[in-house]
Design a protein around this motif. Structure first.
Motif, mmCIF file in Angstrom:
data_model
loop_
_atom_site.group_PDB
_atom_site.id
_atom_site.type_symbol
_atom_site.label_atom_id
_atom_site.label_comp_id
_atom_site.label_asym_id
_atom_site.label_seq_id
_atom_site.Cartn_x
_atom_site.Cartn_y
_atom_site.Cartn_z
ATOM 1 N N LYS A 194 1.040 -1.601 -0.337
ATOM 2 C CA LYS A 194 0.357 -0.093 0.112
ATOM 3 C C LYS A 194 1.038 1.618 0.223
ATOM 4 O O LYS A 194 0.548 2.057 -0.877
ATOM 5 C CB LYS A 194 -0.610 -0.105 1.255
ATOM 6 C CG LYS A 194 -1.645 -0.678 0.640
ATOM 7 C CD LYS A 194 -2.663 -1.052 1.944
ATOM 8 C CE LYS A 194 -4.415 -2.075 2.018
ATOM 9 N NZ LYS A 194 -5.055 -1.931 2.765
ATOM 10 N N LEU A 195 2.026 1.279 0.956
ATOM 11 C CA LEU A 195 3.188 1.863 0.208
ATOM 12 C C LEU A 195 3.433 2.765 -0.527
ATOM 13 O O LEU A 195 3.948 3.710 -1.101
ATOM 14 C CB LEU A 195 3.986 2.230 1.610
ATOM 15 C CG LEU A 195 3.466 2.552 3.117
ATOM 16 C CD1 LEU A 195 4.725 2.217 4.079
ATOM 17 C CD2 LEU A 195 3.453 3.598 3.047
ATOM 18 N N GLU A 196 3.752 1.419 -1.438
ATOM 19 C CA GLU A 196 4.895 1.686 -2.386
ATOM 20 C C GLU A 196 3.779 1.901 -3.981
ATOM 21 O O GLU A 196 4.180 2.749 -4.380
ATOM 22 C CB GLU A 196 5.347 0.091 -2.745
ATOM 23 C CG GLU A 196 6.171 0.133 -1.817
ATOM 24 C CD GLU A 196 6.780 -1.496 -2.824
ATOM 25 O OE1 GLU A 196 6.786 -1.341 -3.933
ATOM 26 O OE2 GLU A 196 7.808 -2.748 -1.927
ATOM 27 N N THR A 197 2.666 1.851 -3.362
ATOM 28 C CA THR A 197 1.346 2.504 -4.624
ATOM 29 C C THR A 197 0.714 3.664 -4.411
ATOM 30 O O THR A 197 0.005 3.644 -4.976
ATOM 31 C CB THR A 197 0.458 1.363 -4.882
ATOM 32 O OG1 THR A 197 0.404 0.710 -3.555
ATOM 33 C CG2 THR A 197 1.720 -0.116 -5.342
ATOM 34 N N ALA A 198 1.528 3.989 -2.853
ATOM 35 C CA ALA A 198 0.337 5.130 -2.729
ATOM 36 C C ALA A 198 0.420 5.828 -3.752
ATOM 37 O O ALA A 198 -0.211 7.257 -4.212
ATOM 38 C CB ALA A 198 0.729 6.161 -1.233
ATOM 39 N N ALA A 199 1.232 7.057 -4.392
ATOM 40 C CA ALA A 199 1.081 7.218 -5.322
ATOM 41 C C ALA A 199 0.570 7.339 -7.256
ATOM 42 O O ALA A 199 -0.244 8.061 -7.497
ATOM 43 C CB ALA A 199 2.928 7.597 -6.304
ATOM 44 N N GLU A 200 -0.034 6.742 -6.634
ATOM 45 C CA GLU A 200 -1.478 6.164 -7.510
ATOM 46 C C GLU A 200 -2.028 6.098 -7.717
ATOM 47 O O GLU A 200 -3.235 6.960 -6.453
ATOM 48 C CB GLU A 200 -1.107 4.309 -7.998
ATOM 49 C CG GLU A 200 0.334 3.932 -8.842
ATOM 50 C CD GLU A 200 0.519 4.176 -9.973
ATOM 51 O OE1 GLU A 200 -0.861 4.675 -10.773
ATOM 52 O OE2 GLU A 200 1.996 3.800 -10.527
ATOM 53 N N LYS A 201 -3.132 6.872 -8.780
ATOM 54 C CA LYS A 201 -4.210 7.805 -8.369
ATOM 55 C C LYS A 201 -5.864 6.268 -7.920
ATOM 56 O O LYS A 201 -5.495 5.208 -8.508
ATOM 57 C CB LYS A 201 -4.512 7.525 -10.216
ATOM 58 C CG LYS A 201 -6.090 8.745 -10.014
ATOM 59 C CD LYS A 201 -6.877 9.039 -11.733
ATOM 60 C CE LYS A 201 -8.347 9.306 -10.799
ATOM 61 N NZ LYS A 201 -8.734 9.169 -12.826
ATOM 62 N N ARG A 202 -6.119 6.861 -6.936
ATOM 63 C CA ARG A 202 -7.170 5.878 -5.964
ATOM 64 C C ARG A 202 -7.964 5.181 -7.149
ATOM 65 O O ARG A 202 -7.979 6.575 -7.907
ATOM 66 C CB ARG A 202 -7.802 6.843 -4.524
ATOM 67 C CG ARG A 202 -6.410 7.118 -4.240
ATOM 68 C CD ARG A 202 -6.180 6.096 -3.090
ATOM 69 N NE ARG A 202 -5.025 6.085 -3.324
ATOM 70 C CZ ARG A 202 -4.046 4.075 -2.804
ATOM 71 N NH1 ARG A 202 -4.527 3.720 -3.073
ATOM 72 N NH2 ARG A 202 -2.098 4.296 -2.766
ATOM 73 N N GLY A 203 -8.547 4.298 -6.966
ATOM 74 C CA GLY A 203 -9.304 3.536 -8.029
ATOM 75 C C GLY A 203 -8.999 3.606 -9.719
ATOM 76 O O GLY A 203 -10.111 2.774 -10.097
ATOM 77 N N GLY A 204 -8.183 3.611 -9.788
ATOM 78 C CA GLY A 204 -8.199 3.503 -10.969
ATOM 79 C C GLY A 204 -7.466 1.748 -11.171
ATOM 80 O O GLY A 204 -6.790 1.072 -10.529
ATOM 81 N N LYS A 205 -7.069 1.542 -12.572
ATOM 82 C CA LYS A 205 -6.606 0.520 -12.913
ATOM 83 C C LYS A 205 -4.992 -0.058 -12.228
ATOM 84 O O LYS A 205 -4.204 -0.405 -12.293
ATOM 85 C CB LYS A 205 -6.918 -0.138 -14.436
ATOM 86 C CG LYS A 205 -8.646 -0.163 -14.612
ATOM 87 C CD LYS A 205 -8.875 -1.506 -13.985
ATOM 88 C CE LYS A 205 -10.213 -2.111 -14.340
ATOM 89 N NZ LYS A 205 -11.214 -2.768 -14.021
ATOM 90 N N ALA A 206 -4.784 1.476 -12.542
ATOM 91 C CA ALA A 206 -3.056 1.595 -12.732
ATOM 92 C C ALA A 206 -2.695 0.726 -11.312
ATOM 93 O O ALA A 206 -1.104 0.244 -10.860
ATOM 94 C CB ALA A 206 -3.172 2.666 -12.937
ATOM 95 N N LEU A 207 -3.212 1.914 -10.655
ATOM 96 C CA LEU A 207 -3.228 1.813 -8.779
ATOM 97 C C LEU A 207 -3.742 -0.731 -9.060
ATOM 98 O O LEU A 207 -2.748 -0.569 -7.962
ATOM 99 C CB LEU A 207 -4.203 2.381 -8.114
ATOM 100 C CG LEU A 207 -5.008 1.687 -6.792
ATOM 101 C CD1 LEU A 207 -2.971 1.778 -6.029
ATOM 102 C CD2 LEU A 207 -5.346 2.196 -5.391
ATOM 103 N N GLU A 208 -3.939 -0.908 -9.218
ATOM 104 C CA GLU A 208 -5.123 -1.801 -8.509
ATOM 105 C C GLU A 208 -3.574 -3.030 -9.528
ATOM 106 O O GLU A 208 -3.007 -3.897 -8.991
ATOM 107 C CB GLU A 208 -6.547 -2.391 -9.906
ATOM 108 C CG GLU A 208 -7.331 -2.238 -8.780
ATOM 109 C CD GLU A 208 -8.534 -2.564 -9.574
ATOM 110 O OE1 GLU A 208 -8.786 -3.591 -9.571
ATOM 111 O OE2 GLU A 208 -9.506 -1.891 -9.617
ATOM 112 N N ALA A 209 -2.942 -2.839 -10.576
ATOM 113 C CA ALA A 209 -1.846 -3.321 -11.632
ATOM 114 C C ALA A 209 -0.498 -3.019 -10.673
ATOM 115 O O ALA A 209 0.038 -4.445 -10.388
ATOM 116 C CB ALA A 209 -1.836 -2.833 -12.510
ATOM 117 N N ALA A 210 -0.134 -1.791 -9.958
ATOM 118 C CA ALA A 210 0.512 -1.739 -9.198
ATOM 119 C C ALA A 210 0.374 -2.876 -7.679
ATOM 120 O O ALA A 210 1.417 -3.217 -7.551
ATOM 121 C CB ALA A 210 1.179 -0.356 -8.823
ATOM 122 N N LEU A 211 -0.760 -2.613 -7.157
ATOM 123 C CA LEU A 211 -0.867 -3.267 -6.114
ATOM 124 C C LEU A 211 -0.745 -4.655 -6.300
ATOM 125 O O LEU A 211 0.109 -5.635 -5.424
ATOM 126 C CB LEU A 211 -2.333 -3.490 -5.720
ATOM 127 C CG LEU A 211 -2.388 -3.410 -4.189
ATOM 128 C CD1 LEU A 211 -1.307 -3.160 -3.310
ATOM 129 C CD2 LEU A 211 -3.700 -2.733 -3.698
#
Length: 132
Positions: A94-111
């Motif tokens: 969650k910390l590593e992906t904190a910079a990604e836009k919330r709710g987006g596919k990019a966040l889910e992919a990064a997570l």
């Protein structure tokens, strides 16, 4: 961040694709949707391998222990450690992906990519324990 995601995704793909399946969502990754599907596939594959590595470790402990009480105690400690590790993995990703836009596919992919990488590392570690 997107370039970093692609590099991380490619690193996970090489490890997670080495499974028993012939065709995977990672065979062709040309679009963001395909990248998302590949990251999700890698996460599920890595978590399945993590569970297998943990179950194998518990079995090795039981087989190598001459004292059933000691085996139970070790298994309880391993269960507790695994539960704590899973919580740490979730928090770190969650910390590593904190910079990604919330709710987006990019966040889910990064997570998913982060979770897959951490699970792969943990699987290797568990496989190294209690070796004869």
């Amino acid at each position: 961040m997107k370039a970093l995601l692609w590099l991380a995704l490619m690193g996970v793909m090489t490890g997670a694709q080495a499974g028993e399946e012939d065709s995977t969502p990672c065979d062709t990754v040309d679009t963001d949707q395909q990248a998302y599907a590949c990251a999700a596939f890698n996460r599920h594959t890595a978590e399945r391998e993590l569970k297998a590595a943990f179950d194998d470790l518990l079995q090795r402990v039981n087989e190598q222990s001459a004292d059933p009480a000691q085996a139970r105690e070790l298994n309880a400690g391993l269960q507790a450690a695994q539960t704590l590790w899973i919580r740490l993995r979730e928090a770190d990703c969650k910390l590593e992906t904190a910079a990604e836009k919330r709710g987006g596919k990019a966040l889910e992919a990064a997570l998913n990519t982060c979770l897959a990488q951490r699970s792969d590392d943990r699987s290797e570690y568990l496989q190294s324990l209690a070796q004869p």
